[in-house]
Structure formats: structure tokens, C-alpha cells
Design an enzyme around this catalytic site. Structure first.
Site, PDB file in Angstrom:
ATOM      1  N   ARG A  50      24.791  25.688  48.870  1.00 41.01           N
ATOM      2  CA  ARG A  50      26.196  25.396  49.204  1.00 41.01           C
ATOM      3  C   ARG A  50      26.483  23.924  48.938  1.00 41.01           C
ATOM      4  O   ARG A  50      27.551  23.561  48.472  1.00 41.01           O
ATOM      5  CB  ARG A  50      26.508  25.764  50.666  1.00 41.01           C
ATOM      6  CG  ARG A  50      27.896  25.292  51.087  1.00 41.01           C
ATOM      7  CD  ARG A  50      28.482  25.919  52.351  1.00 41.01           C
ATOM      8  NE  ARG A  50      27.561  26.322  53.360  1.00 41.01           N
ATOM      9  CZ  ARG A  50      26.868  25.490  54.161  1.00 41.01           C
ATOM     10  NH1 ARG A  50      27.008  24.172  54.044  1.00 41.01           N
ATOM     11  NH2 ARG A  50      26.038  25.961  55.060  1.00 41.01           N
ATOM     12  N   TYR A 103      53.560  28.042  41.484  1.00 39.59           N
ATOM     13  CA  TYR A 103      52.777  29.270  41.575  1.00 39.59           C
ATOM     14  C   TYR A 103      52.984  29.857  42.985  1.00 39.59           C
ATOM     15  O   TYR A 103      52.862  29.139  43.987  1.00 39.59           O
ATOM     16  CB  TYR A 103      51.307  28.936  41.351  1.00 39.59           C
ATOM     17  CG  TYR A 103      50.377  30.110  41.526  1.00 39.59           C
ATOM     18  CD1 TYR A 103      50.368  31.153  40.602  1.00 39.59           C
ATOM     19  CD2 TYR A 103      49.524  30.194  42.611  1.00 39.59           C
ATOM     20  CE1 TYR A 103      49.527  32.234  40.760  1.00 39.59           C
ATOM     21  CE2 TYR A 103      48.674  31.281  42.775  1.00 39.59           C
ATOM     22  CZ  TYR A 103      48.683  32.296  41.845  1.00 39.59           C
ATOM     23  OH  TYR A 103      47.845  33.360  42.013  1.00 39.59           O
ATOM     24  N   ASP A 176      48.811  20.475  39.372  1.00 37.18           N
ATOM     25  CA  ASP A 176      48.209  21.741  38.964  1.00 37.18           C
ATOM     26  C   ASP A 176      48.356  21.818  37.444  1.00 37.18           C
ATOM     27  O   ASP A 176      49.450  21.990  36.919  1.00 37.18           O
ATOM     28  CB  ASP A 176      48.968  22.883  39.668  1.00 37.18           C
ATOM     29  CG  ASP A 176      48.412  24.254  39.337  1.00 37.18           C
ATOM     30  OD1 ASP A 176      47.733  24.400  38.307  1.00 37.18           O
ATOM     31  OD2 ASP A 176      48.685  25.200  40.108  1.00 37.18           O
ATOM     32  N   LYS A 201      41.942  30.957  34.658  1.00 36.42           N
ATOM     33  CA  LYS A 201      42.872  31.120  33.539  1.00 36.42           C
ATOM     34  C   LYS A 201      42.267  30.593  32.232  1.00 36.42           C
ATOM     35  O   LYS A 201      41.247  31.068  31.812  1.00 36.42           O
ATOM     36  CB  LYS A 201      44.206  30.467  33.894  1.00 36.42           C
ATOM     37  CG  LYS A 201      44.689  30.746  35.330  1.00 36.42           C
ATOM     38  CD  LYS A 201      45.021  32.216  35.586  1.00 36.42           C
ATOM     39  CE  LYS A 201      45.146  32.559  37.067  1.00 36.42           C
ATOM     40  NZ  LYS A 201      46.042  31.735  37.849  1.00 36.42           N
TER      41      LYS A 201
HETATM   42  C1  LIG Z   1      46.347  31.457  39.204  1.00 31.90           C
HETATM   43  C2  LIG Z   1      46.961  30.174  39.552  1.00 31.90           C
HETATM   44  C3  LIG Z   1      46.633  29.508  40.742  1.00 31.90           C
HETATM   45  C4  LIG Z   1      45.693  30.093  41.775  1.00 31.90           C
HETATM   46  O1  LIG Z   1      44.393  30.229  41.278  1.00 31.90           O
HETATM   47  P1  LIG Z   1      43.368  31.370  41.755  1.00 31.90           P
HETATM   48  O2  LIG Z   1      42.172  31.105  40.914  1.00 31.90           O
HETATM   49  O3  LIG Z   1      44.016  32.686  41.494  1.00 31.90           O
HETATM   50  O4  LIG Z   1      43.137  31.148  43.210  1.00 31.90           O
HETATM   51  C5  LIG Z   1      47.236  28.290  40.991  1.00 31.90           C
HETATM   52  N1  LIG Z   1      48.113  27.750  40.119  1.00 31.90           N
HETATM   53  C6  LIG Z   1      48.445  28.364  38.966  1.00 31.90           C
HETATM   54  C7  LIG Z   1      49.421  27.720  38.047  1.00 31.90           C
HETATM   55  C8  LIG Z   1      47.893  29.590  38.648  1.00 31.90           C
HETATM   56  O5  LIG Z   1      48.256  30.194  37.515  1.00 31.90           O
END
Ligand SMILES: *Cc1c(COP(=O)(O)O)cnc(C)c1O
Length: 386
Positions: A50, A103, A176, A201
Site C-alpha cells: 500500500r 464531469y 482535470d 481514459k
Molecule cells: C472518467 C472521468 C473522471 C473520473 O475518473 P474515474 O477513473 O472514472 O474515477 C474524471 N474526470 C473526467 C473528465 C473523466 O472523464
């Protein structure tokens, strides 16, 4: 080293020393714990997975390099990364100013957990205009949270200008950067303090892993985040770390093709009589085209469009496609399509969706790396159904 080279070599140097095996690929270190010979000397610094794990360390090293950051930390999901960030750097009574077209899951986390249960104040503003962000700042503002481009409307915020106003006040700017990936945009170089990615992604890129990461340069913030990564425990597993390491190797070539396909699709859609509007920062008519040119080195693989029709026609359209998987998520090699109003953004209250501009006929598309002629033919044939 340039981006493409970093993406292949950083963190994965074959171990040619004594005891090393010369693996050209970082092994998946599954051990939860590490044996030592002397009680006070952990072998190679490893004690418990961890806290530190060699495969996750390799990934963190690579992710830092790709964002041009000193440090990176990998978490179990994008939302786990955001959770760790807020837990590390904010306390009850602090204030977050966030972009309003976020998001949906980020908004749910901020509003329904940190605001509702922990008394963190949150204001959502249209961050396309720096003045709106500026006006929302209060004496207890601790974090500005931006997504640029936003999801699903591809609105931009001027990361450099917003970072400028906030740094005089000692407020953290978090971005983000999931939609652009570090290949097309590097927020730290524009003045942001922390970058977040859902590695689920584009970074992983193959729709087979959930993960998240934070990248940053400041060592004080890093120590706090690293403490939380271990203390709260939302870490990325060794296997997922391996998958993302593998995915990042092809990030540059994938992003180029995602973008090339998205651009061709955007041009096709914008001249289609059944399409009212196309949202894509690579089109000259995008209201922030100049900003896109300035802060991004490409327009990416995501676009949205509004069909001239209602929800039931939008449903019929997305259900009528053959190659576009009707699915949430984005950034995989396969093309994906979805209806934000009833899928990714269903958790955003209807009134708020309307205010932001997420209509029922809005369709979000993640351009994959298939042959674009097949994608265009598919899009055309589904238009015949509505
Ligand atoms: C998918 C996504 C998230 C969240 O990520 P997870 O891996 O699903 O927890 C946050 N911001 C954006 C722009 C996303 O596309």
C-alpha cells in the site's frame, strides 16, 4: 528526451545489475509485503505494497515525466485521486470554486460528499470567463478546480490567466486534464499546481482498466498527498499499474489518430442538415478557438453535437450505430457514443443541465482509432433512421 521517447522508456529501464534479469518490460510485482534480512533495513526500501510498490513506482515515474512534473501518484480511480486531493489539502469550512460544466462524478463527489457530509463549501461558475472565477473567490477559498476542455460541451478555461490571479492568494489550482492527455496539454507549464487524470481514459487507452493519478511539482503538497495515498489507501493495484504503463507507450500515436478522426468527424457533422451544432475546439467557429491554439497543442479526440431532434430521436440515432459502442467512458481505441442527459450527466439536476447547455439532443462522441471512412459511413447510415 522527447515525449514519445519518455513514454516508452521512463520508469522501465531493464535491470542489468547483479540479480537483475534484464526484463525489457517492468514486471508486475504482486507481493503485498517484502522480506528483509536486517530488521531495520527494508530491502530496496520496500515494506508493504500500500505504501510503495515497484510496478506502481515505475508508473508514477512515467506519469510524472509525461506531464513534465516532478511527482506523480497513482490511485484506484480518477475519483479516488480527487478524493485524496481534497482529503489532503482541504478541511471543513474551506471553499472550492469549480467549473460548472464538470464531469458529473466530480460534481457528485464535491457536492454530495464533501459539501453534504464534511461542510466543504462549493461554488460552480462558468469558468470560460476568468472574471467569473475571480468574483467567486472568498477568504476561505482553498481550491480552484478546472476541467479544460469540459465534459461534455468542450468549453475551455484560460489556465494561465486563472493561475495568475489565484497564486497571489495562495489558492491551489487543480486541472482535470483527462480529455487532452499530457500529449496535447500540460497544465503545470501554464501555472496550475496539480493535474489530475482519470487514467481509465486516454492514458490507458484500451477500456480495460480503472485508475487515476495526480501530478505536481511542489514538494510540500506532494508530501501531504503521498501521506494520504498511504493513510487513506486508495492506491492503484500492481496489475492496473502495468496496464497503464503499457498503454502510455502508444499514447502519442493513438492521440494523433484520435484527433485526426475527430477532426474529420467534426467537419462531416458540421455540414450535416440534421445537426444543429458541433462542439469541438479544433473547429474555427469554436468560441475559444484562439485559446485552444494557445494552451493546447491539439484539439483531441472528444466532440459533442446536437441533433435537430428530441430525446427519442437522439436515442434512436445512437442505438442505430454499428461501430460506435453505446457506452459511457471515453479515450479507448474503439469509438464510443453516449447521451449525456441520460447517461454520464444524469446525476446533474435537470435545471442545472439546462442552464449549462446540456440539451436532451446532445450526443457525446469519443473518436476511436478505427478507419475513419468506416466511422463516417456508420454515422451517415444512422442519420437515415431519424
Ligand atoms: C472518467 C472521468 C473522471 C473520473 O475518473 P474515474 O477513473 O472514472 O474515477 C474524471 N474526470 C473526467 C473528465 C473523466 O472523464
Amino acid at each position: 528526451m522527447k515525449f514519445e521517447t519518455l513514454a516508452i522508456h521512463t520508469g522501465e529501464k531493464p535491470d542489468l545489475g547483479p540479480g537483475g534479469t534484464g526484463d525489457v518490460v517492468m514486471p508486475i510485482h504482486l507481493a503485498s509485503t517484502y522480506a528483509r534480512e536486517k530488521v531495520d533495513i527494508p530491502t530496496a526500501g520496500y515494506e508493504y505494497s500500500r505504501t510503495e510498490n515497484p510496478t506502481r513506482d515505475a508508473l508514477q515515474e512515467r506519469l510524472a515525466a509525461l506531464e513534465g512534473a516532478k511527482y506523480a501518484l497513482a490511485f484506484a480511480s480518477g475519483l479516488a485521486a480527487e478524493t485524496s486531493l481534497v482529503l489532503s489539502l482541504l478541511k471543513s469550512g474551506d471553499h472550492i470554486v469549480a467549473a460548472d460544466d464538470l464531469y458529473g462524478g466530480t460534481r457528485r463527489l464535491f457536492s454530495r460528499i464533501f459539501n453534504a457530509n464534511f461542510g466543504v463549501e462549493v461554488d460552480y461558475v462558468d469558468a470560460q470567463d476568468v472574471a467569473n472565477v475571480s468574483r467567486a473567490l472568498k477568504s476561505n477559498t482553498r481550491l480552484i478546480w478546472l476541467e479544460s476542455p469540459t465534459n461534455p460541451l468542450l468549453k475551455l478555461s484560460d489556465i494561465a490567466a486563472i493561475s495568475e490571479i489565484t497564486h497571489q492568494r495562495n489558492i491551489i489550482v487543480g486541472v482535470d486534464n483527462t480529455f487532452m492527455s499530457p500529449y496535447f496539454q500540460q497544465p503545470l507549464s501554464l501555472g496550475a499546481d496539480i493535474v489530475m487524470h482519470s487514467t481509465t481514459k486516454f492514458l490507458n487507452g484500451h477500456s480495460d482498466s480503472i485508475g487515476g493519478a495526480l501530478m505536481l511539482n511542489d514538494s510540500t503538497l506532494y508530501e501531504k498527498l503521498k501521506f494520504t495515498q498511504n493513510a487513506a489507501g486508495g492506491i492503484l493495484s500492481p496489475f492496473e499499474s502495468y496496464l497503464i504503463l503499457r498503454g502510455t507507450k502508444t499514447l502519442a500515436v493513438r492521440m494523433d489518430r484520435h484527433q485526426e478522426n475527430a477532426m474529420k468527424i467534426a467537419h462531416y457533422l458540421r455540414s450535416h442538415p440534421k445537426v444543429k451544432h458541433v462542439f469541438y475546439p479544433g473547429l474555427e467557429e469554436h468560441p475559444q478557438y484562439d485559446l485552444a491554439k494557445r494552451q493546447m497543442s491539439g484539439a483531441g479526440g472528444m466532440l459533442s453535437f446536437e441533433i435537430a431532434g428530441n430525446l427519442s430521436q437522439a436515442k434512436k440515432y445512437v442505438e442505430g450505430l454499428e461501430y460506435f459502442a453505446l457506452a459511457e467512458s471515453l479515450g479507448g481505441v474503439e469509438s464510443l457514443i453516449e447521451l449525456p442527459a441520460i447517461m454520464t450527466h444524469a446525476s446533474v439536476p435537470a435545471e442545472e443541465r439546462k442552464r449549462i447547455g446540456i440539451s436532451d439532443g446532445l450526443i457525446r462522441l469519443s473518436a476511436g482509432i478505427e478507419n475513419v471512412d468506416d466511422l463516417l459511413a456508420d454515422l451517415e447510415s444512422a442519420f437515415k433512421l431519424i
